[in-house]
Design a protein around this motif. Structure first.
Motif, PDB file in Angstrom:
ATOM      1  N   SER A   5      74.837  24.249 -18.338  1.00 55.97           N
ATOM      2  CA  SER A   5      75.881  25.044 -18.964  1.00 55.97           C
ATOM      3  C   SER A   5      75.515  26.515 -18.871  1.00 55.97           C
ATOM      4  N   GLY A   6      76.525  27.361 -18.764  1.00 58.33           N
ATOM      5  CA  GLY A   6      76.272  28.800 -18.703  1.00 58.33           C
ATOM      6  C   GLY A   6      75.702  29.265 -17.385  1.00 58.33           C
ATOM      7  N   GLY A   7      75.838  28.448 -16.316  1.00 62.07           N
ATOM      8  CA  GLY A   7      75.393  28.872 -14.998  1.00 62.07           C
ATOM      9  C   GLY A   7      73.903  28.750 -14.749  1.00 62.07           C
ATOM     10  N   LEU A   8      73.205  27.957 -15.551  1.00 64.14           N
ATOM     11  CA  LEU A   8      71.767  27.790 -15.352  1.00 64.14           C
ATOM     12  C   LEU A   8      71.474  27.095 -14.026  1.00 64.14           C
ATOM     13  N   LYS A   9      70.448  27.562 -13.319  1.00 67.12           N
ATOM     14  CA  LYS A   9      70.029  26.949 -12.059  1.00 67.12           C
ATOM     15  C   LYS A   9      68.892  25.953 -12.263  1.00 67.12           C
ATOM     16  N   ARG A  10      68.184  26.086 -13.380  1.00 65.86           N
ATOM     17  CA  ARG A  10      67.053  25.207 -13.682  1.00 65.86           C
ATOM     18  C   ARG A  10      66.975  25.037 -15.199  1.00 65.86           C
ATOM     19  N   SER A  11      66.729  23.816 -15.647  1.00 64.63           N
ATOM     20  CA  SER A  11      66.720  23.575 -17.079  1.00 64.63           C
ATOM     21  C   SER A  11      65.739  22.466 -17.436  1.00 64.63           C
ATOM     22  N   LEU A  12      65.290  22.490 -18.694  1.00 65.15           N
ATOM     23  CA  LEU A  12      64.308  21.529 -19.190  1.00 65.15           C
ATOM     24  C   LEU A  12      64.928  20.667 -20.275  1.00 65.15           C
ATOM     25  N   GLY A  13      64.854  19.350 -20.119  1.00 63.15           N
ATOM     26  CA  GLY A  13      65.308  18.425 -21.152  1.00 63.15           C
ATOM     27  C   GLY A  13      64.120  17.982 -21.977  1.00 63.15           C
ATOM     28  N   GLU A  25      62.374  18.324 -15.994  1.00 60.40           N
ATOM     29  CA  GLU A  25      62.908  19.581 -15.466  1.00 60.40           C
ATOM     30  C   GLU A  25      63.775  19.284 -14.247  1.00 60.40           C
ATOM     31  N   LEU A  26      65.006  19.790 -14.283  1.00 66.07           N
ATOM     32  CA  LEU A  26      65.945  19.605 -13.188  1.00 66.07           C
ATOM     33  C   LEU A  26      66.377  20.962 -12.647  1.00 66.07           C
ATOM     34  N   SER A  27      66.723  20.975 -11.366  1.00 65.03           N
ATOM     35  CA  SER A  27      67.244  22.199 -10.761  1.00 65.03           C
ATOM     36  C   SER A  27      68.561  21.879 -10.069  1.00 65.03           C
ATOM     37  N   LYS A  28      69.365  22.907  -9.846  1.00 64.64           N
ATOM     38  CA  LYS A  28      70.673  22.739  -9.209  1.00 64.64           C
ATOM     39  C   LYS A  28      70.814  23.768  -8.099  1.00 64.64           C
ATOM     40  N   ASN A  29      71.134  23.315  -6.871  1.00 74.92           N
ATOM     41  CA  ASN A  29      71.257  24.244  -5.747  1.00 74.92           C
ATOM     42  C   ASN A  29      72.687  24.760  -5.614  1.00 74.92           C
ATOM     43  N   LYS A  30      72.923  25.559  -4.587  1.00 72.58           N
ATOM     44  CA  LYS A  30      74.232  26.184  -4.391  1.00 72.58           C
ATOM     45  C   LYS A  30      75.334  25.155  -4.138  1.00 72.58           C
ATOM     46  N   GLU A  31      74.963  24.010  -3.567  1.00 66.83           N
ATOM     47  CA  GLU A  31      75.944  22.962  -3.278  1.00 66.83           C
ATOM     48  C   GLU A  31      76.235  22.086  -4.487  1.00 66.83           C
ATOM     49  N   GLY A  32      75.531  22.351  -5.603  1.00 59.32           N
ATOM     50  CA  GLY A  32      75.745  21.582  -6.820  1.00 59.32           C
ATOM     51  C   GLY A  32      74.899  20.332  -6.934  1.00 59.32           C
ATOM     52  N   LYS A  33      74.004  20.107  -5.965  1.00 58.89           N
ATOM     53  CA  LYS A  33      73.145  18.933  -6.011  1.00 58.89           C
ATOM     54  C   LYS A  33      71.996  19.153  -6.994  1.00 58.89           C
TER      55      LYS A  33
END
Length: 220
Positions: A5-13, A25-33
């Protein structure tokens, strides 16, 4: 969880359970993967004051400081790079319900939610953090009149402020930026079902409780 949420590219659960603390820890690339970067788990029984207290308590089972220390240890060992965190709230400490409202504007719904929520949340609303989301509509045929009545379906979730404040304190002690707090069941729905709209039962068997959620059209 609400990882990006809020455009985060990397986040920690972060999940503080009755017998363990887990991080992912997950990351999200430009393609949304989405990519799994790292994860870790640490048993928390040793940090509890007693086994009896662990089984009988309904909130976080270890002290805020101990929970923060465990999280920091996991972050170091798992080589977590982000400080943006989302924490999961236990199902047995939250209140969830679906309510029906007359068809109205978004602004009108916001005004009506707090009044209607009083009928479904068994504690004063001043003691909870209230969230809601419109999940659909229903159309009822009025018998004998030939006309129809449209209703808006709204999912409401209430988390005790005491619990919310406790998680916020733990995050602060662990030097994390708490982005969101979410009920475990909603995180499970998104991670396990994705875009599957069929009716499914999700059974979560934990060390203290078993939660059964019936999901249809992607909503509990």
């Amino acid at each position: 969880m609400l990882f990006f949420s809020g455009g985060l590219k990397r986040s920690l659960g972060v999940d503080i359970g009755t017998t363990s603390v887990k991080v992912v820890e997950l990351s999200k690339n430009k393609e949304g993967k989405i990519k799994l970067e790292t994860y870790g788990s640490l048993e928390s029984i040793a940090y509890s004051k007693s086994l009896e207290e662990t089984l009988q308590s309904s909130t976080v089972k270890i002290s805020d400081q101990q929970a923060a220390e465990m999280i920091k240890k996991l972050i170091k060992e798992a080589k977590v790079k982000t400080r943006k965190a989302v924490m999961s709230a236990p199902v047995f400490s939250t209140f969830t319900s679906i309510i029906e409202l007359p068809e109205m504007s978004q602004q009108e719904i916001e005004s009506a939610i707090r009044f209607e929520a009083k009928q479904y949340v068994p504690v004063p609303l001043s003691e909870v953090v209230l969230g809601w989301n419109v999940i659909g509509k229903k159309n009822y045929e009025l018998i004998g009149s030939g006309s129809h009545s449209n209703k808006v379906l709204v999912l409401i979730v209430a988390i005790p402020k005491e619990l919310s404040n406790e998680f916020a304190k733990i995050a602060d002690l662990a030097n994390l930026d708490l982005v969101a707090l979410e009920t475990e069941s909603f995180a499970l729905i998104r991670s396990l079902l994705g875009n599957d709209k069929s009716t499914v039962a999700i059974v979560d068997i934990g060390s203290r409780a078993t939660n059964i959620s019936i999901v249809s059209e992607g909503f509990i």
